[in-house]
Write an enzyme that holds these catalytic residues in place. Structure first.
Site, PDB file in Angstrom:
ATOM      1  N   ASN A   7       0.872  -1.183   0.000  1.00 26.99           N
ATOM      2  CA  ASN A   7       0.000   0.000   0.000  1.00 26.99           C
ATOM      3  C   ASN A   7       0.907   1.230   0.000  1.00 26.99           C
ATOM      4  O   ASN A   7       1.461   1.585   1.035  1.00 26.99           O
ATOM      5  CB  ASN A   7      -0.896  -0.035   1.246  1.00 26.99           C
ATOM      6  N   LYS A   9       0.069   4.267  -0.457  1.00 25.89           N
ATOM      7  CA  LYS A   9      -0.587   5.483   0.056  1.00 25.89           C
ATOM      8  C   LYS A   9      -0.314   6.650  -0.898  1.00 25.89           C
ATOM      9  O   LYS A   9      -0.243   6.448  -2.096  1.00 25.89           O
ATOM     10  CB  LYS A   9      -0.132   5.764   1.491  1.00 25.89           C
ATOM     11  N   HIS A  93      -9.708   1.398   4.533  1.00 30.16           N
ATOM     12  CA  HIS A  93      -8.438   1.587   5.242  1.00 30.16           C
ATOM     13  C   HIS A  93      -8.653   2.584   6.385  1.00 30.16           C
ATOM     14  O   HIS A  93      -9.446   3.513   6.252  1.00 30.16           O
ATOM     15  CB  HIS A  93      -7.367   2.100   4.267  1.00 30.16           C
ATOM     16  N   GLU A  95      -7.048   5.034   7.390  1.00 30.13           N
ATOM     17  CA  GLU A  95      -6.855   6.453   7.021  1.00 30.13           C
ATOM     18  C   GLU A  95      -8.091   6.983   6.297  1.00 30.13           C
ATOM     19  O   GLU A  95      -8.450   8.144   6.444  1.00 30.13           O
ATOM     20  CB  GLU A  95      -5.576   6.601   6.186  1.00 30.13           C
ATOM     21  N   GLU A 161      -5.834  -4.472  10.601  1.00 32.27           N
ATOM     22  CA  GLU A 161      -4.794  -3.482  10.835  1.00 32.27           C
ATOM     23  C   GLU A 161      -5.130  -2.676  12.091  1.00 32.27           C
ATOM     24  O   GLU A 161      -5.942  -1.753  12.032  1.00 32.27           O
ATOM     25  CB  GLU A 161      -4.692  -2.522   9.646  1.00 32.27           C
ATOM     26  N   GLY A 167       2.055   2.633  10.652  1.00 29.62           N
ATOM     27  CA  GLY A 167       3.022   3.714  10.477  1.00 29.62           C
ATOM     28  C   GLY A 167       3.686   4.161  11.771  1.00 29.62           C
ATOM     29  O   GLY A 167       4.350   5.198  11.810  1.00 29.62           O
ATOM     30  N   SER A 206       2.994  -1.704  10.506  1.00 32.19           N
ATOM     31  CA  SER A 206       4.432  -1.725  10.790  1.00 32.19           C
ATOM     32  C   SER A 206       5.096  -3.076  10.488  1.00 32.19           C
ATOM     33  O   SER A 206       6.028  -3.493  11.187  1.00 32.19           O
ATOM     34  CB  SER A 206       4.706  -1.296  12.238  1.00 32.19           C
TER      35      SER A 206
HETATM   36  P1  PGA Z   1       2.550   0.533   7.600  1.00 34.25           P
HETATM   37  O1  PGA Z   1       1.122   0.748   6.880  1.00 34.25           O
HETATM   38  O2  PGA Z   1       3.089  -0.778   7.116  1.00 34.25           O
HETATM   39  O3  PGA Z   1       3.382   1.722   7.156  1.00 34.25           O
HETATM   40  O4  PGA Z   1       2.293   0.530   9.068  1.00 34.25           O
HETATM   41  C1  PGA Z   1       0.235  -0.312   6.724  1.00 34.25           C
HETATM   42  C2  PGA Z   1      -1.053   0.145   6.106  1.00 34.25           C
HETATM   43  O5  PGA Z   1      -1.486   1.264   6.400  1.00 34.25           O
HETATM   44  O6  PGA Z   1      -1.649  -0.567   5.288  1.00 34.25           O
END
Ligand code: PGA
Length: 245
Positions: A7, A9, A93, A95, A161, A167, A206
């Site tokens: 992903n 983003k 997601h 976000e 998640e 993140g 992460s």
């Molecule tokens: P990350 O993001 O691996 O940077 O924690 C995962 C995601 O948001 O799908």
């Protein structure tokens, strides 16, 4: 089936995406039962899809709207994703939920719209730290999964998640992942009976080549949804090989 999805983003420019695809394709060896996908920003979805064509790596979008066309300024439809060679779409997601107000009601419509255009939806669910600390993790996941009662069964990938692990560099403990993944597995059975057992459940938050092997050993973990570590082709390749092992 196991599935690893990058992903990206709102990161990268088209030339960086091209360099990534060249580097990843050069090393990638597909394996039965293991799928790889990349979810770039909309602006270079078509380029990524055409560069990955024939490699076995699939292209995913990071979101889409449920209407197929019309006066929806700034939105992208499932039909338009299909048109540029997309295989699937990430939906819900955290976000999208927390920054852009995505709702479960919309997600029901989006999943159905994805199926209508033969796109594979990747539905993301997860609790915030406040919800976890208050002991509501499974209640939150239960209510987010109710979306699937309204859609009925169909092709799907589910991504757990925990919002506090995205993140942040703070990965969930295997014991926490195990509790949630086995709960999701049971919920999928309750909602979709035998169809539910076919849904791969990814972990996300992460994930790195340093922690992924341990995560993959957790029961009912069938792949990963990876942000930060997915933008380096070498790291993404290592994750892929760990999943294929
Ligand atoms: P990350 O993001 O691996 O940077 O924690 C995962 C995601 O948001 O799908």
């Amino acid at each position: 089936m196991k599935i690893l999805i990058a992903n990206w983003k709102m990161n990268m420019l088209s030339r960086e995406a091209e360099a990534f695809c060249q580097a990843f394709k050069a090393e990638y060896i597909p394996k039965d039962g293991c799928e790889a996908g990349i979810a770039p920003p909309f602006t270079f979805l078509r380029e990524v899809a055409s560069q990955l064509a024939g490699s076995g790596v699939k292209t995913f979008a990071q979101n889409a709207y449920f209407e197929s066309k019309g006066a929806f300024t700034g939105e992208i439809s499932m039909a338009q994703l299909k048109d540029v060679g997309c295989h699937g779409v990430i939906l819900g997601h955290s976000e999208r939920r927390h920054i852009f107000g995505e709702t479960d009601e919309n997600l029901v419509k989006k999943i159905k719209a994805a199926w209508e255009f033969e796109l594979l939806p990747v539905l993301c669910i997860g609790e915030t730290l406040t919800q976890r600390d208050a002991g509501f993790t499974l209640d939150i996941l239960h209510s987010q999964l109710e979306v699937l009662k309204h859609t009925g069964p169909g092709p799907l990938v589910l991504a757990y998640e925990p919002v506090w692990a995205i993140g942040t560099g703070r990965v969930a403990e295997p014991i926490q992942i195990e509790e949630v993944h086995s709960f999701i597995h049971e919920e999928l059975w309750r909602l979709w009976s035998h169809h539910g057992t076919e849904v791969p459940i990814q972990y996300g938050g992460s994930v790195t080549p340093e922690n992924f092997e341990g995560i993959l050993r957790v029961p009912f973990v069938s792949g990963g949804l990876v942000g930060g570590a997915s933008m380096d082709p070498k790291k993404f390749q290592r994750l892929m090989m760990q999943m294929q092992a």
